[in-house]
Design a protein around this motif. Sequence first.
Motif, PDB file in Angstrom:
ATOM      1  N   LEU A 184     -40.974 -37.007  10.235  1.00  0.00           N
ATOM      2  CA  LEU A 184     -40.765 -36.054  11.327  1.00  0.00           C
ATOM      3  C   LEU A 184     -40.668 -34.616  10.828  1.00  0.00           C
ATOM      4  N   VAL A 185     -40.346 -34.434   9.538  1.00  0.00           N
ATOM      5  CA  VAL A 185     -40.199 -33.074   9.002  1.00  0.00           C
ATOM      6  C   VAL A 185     -41.273 -32.745   7.976  1.00  0.00           C
ATOM      7  N   ALA A 186     -42.249 -33.630   7.812  1.00  0.00           N
ATOM      8  CA  ALA A 186     -43.275 -33.433   6.770  1.00  0.00           C
ATOM      9  C   ALA A 186     -44.025 -32.121   6.967  1.00  0.00           C
ATOM     10  N   GLN A 187     -44.477 -31.857   8.183  1.00  0.00           N
ATOM     11  CA  GLN A 187     -45.236 -30.631   8.434  1.00  0.00           C
ATOM     12  C   GLN A 187     -44.358 -29.398   8.251  1.00  0.00           C
ATOM     13  N   ARG A 188     -43.104 -29.485   8.679  1.00  0.00           N
ATOM     14  CA  ARG A 188     -42.175 -28.365   8.503  1.00  0.00           C
ATOM     15  C   ARG A 188     -41.988 -28.057   7.018  1.00  0.00           C
ATOM     16  N   LEU A 189     -41.798 -29.116   6.229  1.00  0.00           N
ATOM     17  CA  LEU A 189     -41.589 -28.922   4.791  1.00  0.00           C
ATOM     18  C   LEU A 189     -42.809 -28.279   4.137  1.00  0.00           C
ATOM     19  N   MET A 190     -43.991 -28.787   4.449  1.00  0.00           N
ATOM     20  CA  MET A 190     -45.207 -28.248   3.836  1.00  0.00           C
ATOM     21  C   MET A 190     -45.406 -26.789   4.217  1.00  0.00           C
ATOM     22  N   ASP A 191     -45.199 -26.462   5.481  1.00  0.00           N
ATOM     23  CA  ASP A 191     -45.330 -25.072   5.925  1.00  0.00           C
ATOM     24  C   ASP A 191     -44.298 -24.177   5.235  1.00  0.00           C
ATOM     25  N   GLY A 192     -43.084 -24.701   5.074  1.00  0.00           N
ATOM     26  CA  GLY A 192     -42.031 -23.922   4.434  1.00  0.00           C
ATOM     27  C   GLY A 192     -42.336 -23.632   2.982  1.00  0.00           C
ATOM     28  N   TYR A 193     -42.806 -24.642   2.263  1.00  0.00           N
ATOM     29  CA  TYR A 193     -43.139 -24.434   0.846  1.00  0.00           C
ATOM     30  C   TYR A 193     -44.324 -23.484   0.691  1.00  0.00           C
ATOM     31  N   ARG A 194     -45.237 -23.490   1.640  1.00  0.00           N
ATOM     32  CA  ARG A 194     -46.320 -22.498   1.594  1.00  0.00           C
ATOM     33  C   ARG A 194     -45.754 -21.089   1.760  1.00  0.00           C
ATOM     34  N   GLN A 195     -44.807 -20.932   2.665  1.00  0.00           N
ATOM     35  CA  GLN A 195     -44.239 -19.602   2.918  1.00  0.00           C
ATOM     36  C   GLN A 195     -43.520 -19.045   1.700  1.00  0.00           C
ATOM     37  N   VAL A 196     -42.869 -19.903   0.919  1.00  0.00           N
ATOM     38  CA  VAL A 196     -42.148 -19.418  -0.259  1.00  0.00           C
ATOM     39  C   VAL A 196     -43.034 -19.432  -1.504  1.00  0.00           C
ATOM     40  N   GLY A 197     -44.315 -19.731  -1.346  1.00  0.00           N
ATOM     41  CA  GLY A 197     -45.258 -19.667  -2.464  1.00  0.00           C
ATOM     42  C   GLY A 197     -45.215 -20.843  -3.402  1.00  0.00           C
ATOM     43  N   ARG A 198     -44.723 -22.021  -2.938  1.00  0.00           N
ATOM     44  CA  ARG A 198     -44.659 -23.200  -3.803  1.00  0.00           C
ATOM     45  C   ARG A 198     -45.288 -24.416  -3.099  1.00  0.00           C
ATOM     46  N   PRO A 199     -46.553 -24.286  -2.699  1.00  0.00           N
ATOM     47  CA  PRO A 199     -47.178 -25.386  -1.958  1.00  0.00           C
ATOM     48  C   PRO A 199     -47.315 -26.669  -2.773  1.00  0.00           C
ATOM     49  N   GLN A 200     -47.564 -26.551  -4.078  1.00  0.00           N
ATOM     50  CA  GLN A 200     -47.712 -27.756  -4.897  1.00  0.00           C
ATOM     51  C   GLN A 200     -46.402 -28.539  -4.962  1.00  0.00           C
ATOM     52  N   GLU A 201     -45.291 -27.824  -5.003  1.00  0.00           N
ATOM     53  CA  GLU A 201     -43.980 -28.493  -4.988  1.00  0.00           C
ATOM     54  C   GLU A 201     -43.806 -29.272  -3.687  1.00  0.00           C
ATOM     55  N   GLY A 202     -44.246 -28.667  -2.584  1.00  0.00           N
ATOM     56  CA  GLY A 202     -44.158 -29.350  -1.293  1.00  0.00           C
ATOM     57  C   GLY A 202     -45.027 -30.597  -1.265  1.00  0.00           C
ATOM     58  N   LEU A 203     -46.250 -30.490  -1.807  1.00  0.00           N
ATOM     59  CA  LEU A 203     -47.151 -31.641  -1.821  1.00  0.00           C
ATOM     60  C   LEU A 203     -46.588 -32.767  -2.680  1.00  0.00           C
ATOM     61  N   ASN A 204     -46.042 -32.416  -3.840  1.00  0.00           N
ATOM     62  CA  ASN A 204     -45.452 -33.443  -4.715  1.00  0.00           C
ATOM     63  C   ASN A 204     -44.293 -34.157  -4.010  1.00  0.00           C
ATOM     64  N   LEU A 205     -43.541 -33.392  -3.214  1.00  0.00           N
ATOM     65  CA  LEU A 205     -42.428 -33.982  -2.472  1.00  0.00           C
ATOM     66  C   LEU A 205     -42.955 -34.976  -1.437  1.00  0.00           C
ATOM     67  N   LEU A 206     -44.006 -34.595  -0.726  1.00  0.00           N
ATOM     68  CA  LEU A 206     -44.574 -35.490   0.285  1.00  0.00           C
ATOM     69  C   LEU A 206     -45.135 -36.756  -0.355  1.00  0.00           C
ATOM     70  N   LYS A 207     -45.748 -36.619  -1.517  1.00  0.00           N
ATOM     71  CA  LYS A 207     -46.269 -37.798  -2.209  1.00  0.00           C
ATOM     72  C   LYS A 207     -45.146 -38.747  -2.622  1.00  0.00           C
ATOM     73  N   SER A 208     -44.026 -38.186  -3.033  1.00  0.00           N
ATOM     74  CA  SER A 208     -42.886 -39.040  -3.398  1.00  0.00           C
ATOM     75  C   SER A 208     -42.342 -39.764  -2.164  1.00  0.00           C
ATOM     76  N   TYR A 209     -42.370 -39.075  -1.029  1.00  0.00           N
ATOM     77  CA  TYR A 209     -41.937 -39.717   0.217  1.00  0.00           C
ATOM     78  C   TYR A 209     -42.889 -40.857   0.589  1.00  0.00           C
ATOM     79  N   LEU A 210     -44.190 -40.621   0.403  1.00  0.00           N
ATOM     80  CA  LEU A 210     -45.178 -41.661   0.712  1.00  0.00           C
ATOM     81  C   LEU A 210     -44.946 -42.925  -0.116  1.00  0.00           C
ATOM     82  N   ALA A 211     -44.539 -42.742  -1.334  1.00  0.00           N
ATOM     83  CA  ALA A 211     -44.308 -43.884  -2.218  1.00  0.00           C
ATOM     84  C   ALA A 211     -43.158 -44.754  -1.728  1.00  0.00           C
ATOM     85  N   HIS A 212     -42.158 -44.142  -1.083  1.00  0.00           N
ATOM     86  CA  HIS A 212     -40.969 -44.884  -0.644  1.00  0.00           C
ATOM     87  C   HIS A 212     -40.984 -45.222   0.848  1.00  0.00           C
ATOM     88  N   ALA A 213     -41.693 -44.435   1.635  1.00  0.00           N
ATOM     89  CA  ALA A 213     -41.707 -44.654   3.087  1.00  0.00           C
ATOM     90  C   ALA A 213     -43.094 -44.358   3.642  1.00  0.00           C
TER      91      ALA A 213
END
Length: 391
Positions: free
Chosen positions: A250-279
């Motif tokens: 439910l917050v995946a898009q919010r997180l990705m957009d937020g990490y783009r805004q702070v200039g760390r999109p790869q960190e956001g993507l890595n976080l989403l991939k870790s979430y995919l592995a568990h859920a």
Amino acid sequence: MEFQIWWLLSMPVFFGLGWIAARVDIRQLVSESRSLPRGYFRGLNFLLNDQPDKAIDAFIEIVKLDPETAELHFALGNLFRRRGETERAIRVHQNLLARPDLPREQQAQAQYELGQDYLKAGLLDRAEETFKSLIDTQYGAQARRAVLEIYQREKEWRRAIEAASALQESGAGSRQTEIAQFYCELAQDELVHTHPDAALALLEQALATDRASVRAAILSGDAYLAKGDVEAALLAWRRVEQQSVPHVALVAQRLMDGYRQVGRPQEGLNLLKSYLAHAPSIDLLEVAFKAVQELDGEAAATQLISDELRRTPTLLGLDKLLEARLNSVPPEMRSELTLVKNLVHSYTQKLARYQCGHCGFKARQFYWQCPGCSQWETYPPRRSEELNVMN
């Protein structure tokens, strides 16, 4: 041998006693039926002939003559209410309440049933007044629940918080989940009116009531974002991971957009991939797929979809894989693949729905309160097809 003879001799005695008991019961039944008023049978005849107006008049005449028939009217009133004939139900219960000699317990019962009639008819003010008068009776718990339902229908969230708290204090069970949701409703209104500080204050109360409130964490991130504090918003949204891993979709898009805004999109993507592995989740996969397309290219995005489809085979995942393949196939194959994609997509639209775990109501969007049964937090954060695959 003597034992068997004794049983044979006693059988006529038992038979005689049974015959006498049956005769007594039959005589009592006949006597009771003769004592019933003629209006009772006349009312039943009207009901059988589908003449409810005449039946209710007949039954009202009975109760004027004999208060012992009140139970019949309770049954009749409930029948009318279930059929949606609330005016008739109200009339029955009002006539019962008009009897000055009706026992106190039956008066309270009639008043409670009248409140239910008002509630079914949408006369919420009358229903509220009626139920409040029953708080100190044997119907106190039911009346408190009905008052709480009224406040929710009217979206009177502060009064709903008071009513739910009183119900909880009365020993009717925990209402923490609902109370936290009421605070979230108030906070949502404040965010709509661009009052993020007021919203945060309310969300603190929601989390103090229910530390596991996913909605309060999500809205807290939205409030911080409205204030321009993206880092605080990211921290709030990441809290969902600690509360309920499946809800991170439910917050995946919010997180990705937020990490783009702070200039760390790869960190956001890595976080989403870790979430995919568990859920694993189709909604989470879609956000990750678009991020991989942007950061790593089409081939990596297609590989991501392919890997997830092997791990969790669903038609929703196949639909995403076909979408990814369309961008890389030769032009001469694109029309055929598009046809297949459109066929699969049209079918998956029926599967891509959230389903209430309480009443089964299906919806295209995620709800915190089910539109069908009005229960809170009964929607799993996964689409119905995903739930079937997991089961």
